[in-house]
Design a protein around this motif. Structure first.
Motif, PDB file in Angstrom:
ATOM      1  N   GLN A  90       0.827  -1.196   0.000  1.00 17.94           N
ATOM      2  CA  GLN A  90       0.000   0.000   0.000  1.00 17.94           C
ATOM      3  C   GLN A  90       0.868   1.254   0.000  1.00 17.94           C
ATOM      4  N   ARG A  94       2.476  -0.569   4.151  1.00 19.74           N
ATOM      5  CA  ARG A  94       1.932  -1.800   4.734  1.00 19.74           C
ATOM      6  C   ARG A  94       1.533  -2.785   3.638  1.00 19.74           C
ATOM      7  N   TRP A  95       1.460  -4.050   4.034  1.00 20.64           N
ATOM      8  CA  TRP A  95       1.090  -5.108   3.090  1.00 20.64           C
ATOM      9  C   TRP A  95      -0.363  -5.512   3.279  1.00 20.64           C
ATOM     10  N   ALA A  96      -1.025  -5.757   2.143  1.00 16.61           N
ATOM     11  CA  ALA A  96      -2.265  -6.524   2.138  1.00 16.61           C
ATOM     12  C   ALA A  96      -1.910  -7.891   1.562  1.00 16.61           C
ATOM     13  N   ARG A  98      -3.126 -11.271   0.051  1.00 15.45           N
ATOM     14  CA  ARG A  98      -4.309 -11.845  -0.594  1.00 15.45           C
ATOM     15  C   ARG A  98      -4.053 -13.278  -1.033  1.00 15.45           C
ATOM     16  N   TYR A 105      -8.514 -11.637   1.510  1.00 14.80           N
ATOM     17  CA  TYR A 105      -7.392 -11.022   2.201  1.00 14.80           C
ATOM     18  C   TYR A 105      -7.232 -11.582   3.609  1.00 14.80           C
ATOM     19  N   GLY A 107      -6.311 -11.385   7.443  1.00 15.17           N
ATOM     20  CA  GLY A 107      -6.343 -10.351   8.463  1.00 15.17           C
ATOM     21  C   GLY A 107      -6.837 -10.875   9.791  1.00 15.17           C
ATOM     22  N   CYS A 115      -9.233 -15.331   6.607  1.00 20.90           N
ATOM     23  CA  CYS A 115      -8.919 -14.930   5.234  1.00 20.90           C
ATOM     24  C   CYS A 115     -10.200 -15.032   4.422  1.00 20.90           C
ATOM     25  N   ILE A 120     -10.047  -4.764   1.336  1.00 20.48           N
ATOM     26  CA  ILE A 120      -9.051  -4.485   2.369  1.00 20.48           C
ATOM     27  C   ILE A 120      -9.657  -3.575   3.428  1.00 20.48           C
ATOM     28  N   GLU A 124      -6.845  -5.945   7.713  1.00 21.80           N
ATOM     29  CA  GLU A 124      -6.179  -6.691   6.632  1.00 21.80           C
ATOM     30  C   GLU A 124      -4.858  -6.056   6.206  1.00 21.80           C
ATOM     31  N   LEU A 125      -4.354  -5.109   6.985  1.00 26.31           N
ATOM     32  CA  LEU A 125      -3.093  -4.455   6.659  1.00 26.31           C
ATOM     33  C   LEU A 125      -2.032  -4.829   7.687  1.00 26.31           C
TER      34      LEU A 125
END
Length: 485
Positions: A90, A94-96, A98, A105, A107, A115, A120, A124-125
């Motif tokens: 992002q 930060r990562w999402a 999937r 996603y 989280g 999941c 998002i 989920e980050l």
């Protein structure tokens, strides 16, 4: 990076609840309850060549999995469809994460991980914390050279990361990284170095095909710029120019022989103790590289050759292969001194001419050397329970979360550890490590690659406990007496 086909990086993943993703040793359960980045919180991201997917492996060698119903676990021993994830970086770094197969996603928080969301949300980050030791070398992918401090800039021009100027300390706080040079300054996006962290000196880190890229506060990426290859921000999208590899920083130092001279490679291939003790240049600097299979050390010269036992029993820098039997040496500790035994079973000594030969059957004063570590003027120690440092004005503990920089002061085969407040480590009568005005002398014993033991003034090894207790009461080389550096 383990081989030519798969790319590997080790990270901690911090949830929206500010806790680390964790796999427990028992039951293979996963949660987001970790307070610190320790072994159970380290995850290896594998990116196979030719695939867009990534696989996330725990410290137990199991892979993160998500099924069609959104259930997640970490029990798979091999990579399959349910283990494929896409890492979507992002704008804030930060990562999402999937699921490639199911499109949902990953989280959640605490022990409620799932999941099952197609979009998002806040949970989920994941914030990414690099899992390697914070003191590294940075190698550019485009020119295959290393960053090094030169004329007040970090320039990517070195074929080998030699000397303290090539040491980089990565700071991490609130998802942002700082790049600190050996003179205790911070790199900014403009390429200059500053003494205090500001917005221009903070970067987010992105993982791209097993490499990393540093993005600044304006959305531009660091890359080597101009004829000096100075590190500055330029482009808004990362290409090969913006990709780097983080590598372990091996110990480098000088050897002082019994004749009071430094060992040098100034005379061709022969190693000779013939340089004044105040002379420390590239030819007098050698790198220690540990070989796990033999439990011995290879000693690398700045000419990119290794110390080698030749048929005359002399020591020359000729081998290009560090695992060759004649290039491996046993290093033992004797108080402030070390001894070096070659593959012929003989100890290395300096002849009256200064030339090194492995001809001694037993250890006398002539077989003793002093090794001075020179590429750690600033030192970060990390044990199995966290970072070592002073949590108060008087007490040193071993479970700190944030980086605690130590200034290493060499004194005739021993070292003093100086904290940020100018006080030094000392040991009291009960073995507790405290801070004092004068401090005590400690001996560094290199035991594994990038790991050492520290022998205290009382003759014991410094030992860490999970509670943070840090005492000079260790008897043997063990996980709790070994520290990454």
């Amino acid at each position: 990076m383990s081989n030519d086909t798969d790319k590997y990086m080790v990270f901690g993943l911090i949830s929206s609840g500010k806790k680390y993703l964790t796999q427990e040793n028992f039951g293979l359960k996963i949660n987001a309850l970790g307070k610190y980045l320790k072994t159970k919180q380290k995850w290896t991201v594998e990116q196979p060549a030719g695939e867009d997917a990534s696989y996330i492996r725990s410290h137990l060698g199991r892979y993160l999995s998500a099924d069609a119903k959104g259930n997640v676990n970490c029990e798979a021993e091999t990579r399959g469809a349910n283990e494929k994830f896409s890492l979507e970086v992002q704008k804030d770094g930060r990562w999402a994460i999937r699921s490639v197969t199911h499109g949902n996603y990953f989280g959640g928080s605490d022990d409620l991980l799932h999941c099952n969301n197609k979009t998002i949300g806040g949970t989920e980050l994941w914030t990414v914390h690099v899992g390697v030791h914070p003191q590294v070398h940075i190698r550019s992918v485009i020119n295959k050279r290393y960053a090094k401090l030169n004329d007040g800039e970090l320039r990517v021009r070195e074929d080998l990361p030699w000397g303290e100027e090539a040491l980089i300390t990565l700071g991490f706080q609130d998802g942002k990284y700082t790049i600190r040079t050996c003179d205790d300054k911070y790199l900014t996006r403009l390429g200059n170095l500053v003494e205090e962290v500001n917005e221009d000196a903070q970067f987010t880190l992105e993982l791209i095909s097993g490499k990393v890229a540093f993005k600044d506060c304006t959305g531009c990426y660091l890359s080597p710029i101009g004829p000096t290859a100075s590190l500055k921000s330029k482009n808004k999208s990362p290409g090969k120019d913006e990709l780097f590899v983080l590598e372990d920083s091996y110990p480098q130092g000088v050897f002082l022989a019994h004749n009071g001279k430094h060992v040098s490679l100034k005379q061709g291939q022969d190693l000779s103790a013939n340089q004044p003790a105040d002379t420390i240049e590239d030819n007098e600097t050698f790198q220690l590289e540990y070989d796990d299979d033999s439990s011995k050390w290879a000693l690398r010269a700045s000419a990119d050759k290794y110390w080698t036992l030749v048929p005359s029993s002399g020591i020359q820098a000729t081998s290009i292969k560090k695992t060759a039997p004649e290039a491996l040496f046993t290093v033992d500790y004797d108080g402030k001194d070390i001894t070096i035994k070659a593959n012929n079973g003989k100890y290395v000594t300096a002849k009256p001419s200064g030339h090194l030969f492995a001809i001694s059957e037993a250890v006398t004063e002539k077989e003793k050397f002093k090794f001075r570590l020179i590429n750690r003027p600033l030192l970060v120690l990390r044990g199995e329970h966290g970072i070592v440092g002073a949590k108060s004005k008087t007490k040193v503990e071993c479970n700190c979360v944030n980086i605690k920089l130590l200034h290493l002061v060499y004194q005739d085969g021993a070292y003093k550890f100086k904290g940020a407040d100018g006080k030094f480590w000392d040991v009291d009568n009960e073995g507790n490590v405290n801070m004092s005005e004068e401090g005590g002398e400690f001996i560094l014993e290199f035991r594994q690659q990038s790991k050492l033991c520290i022998r205290a003034p009382n003759g014991k090894l410094l030992k860490g406990e999970q509670s943070g207790l840090f005492k000079a009461n260790g008897e043997d080389v063990a996980p709790d007496t070994l520290f990454e550096f």
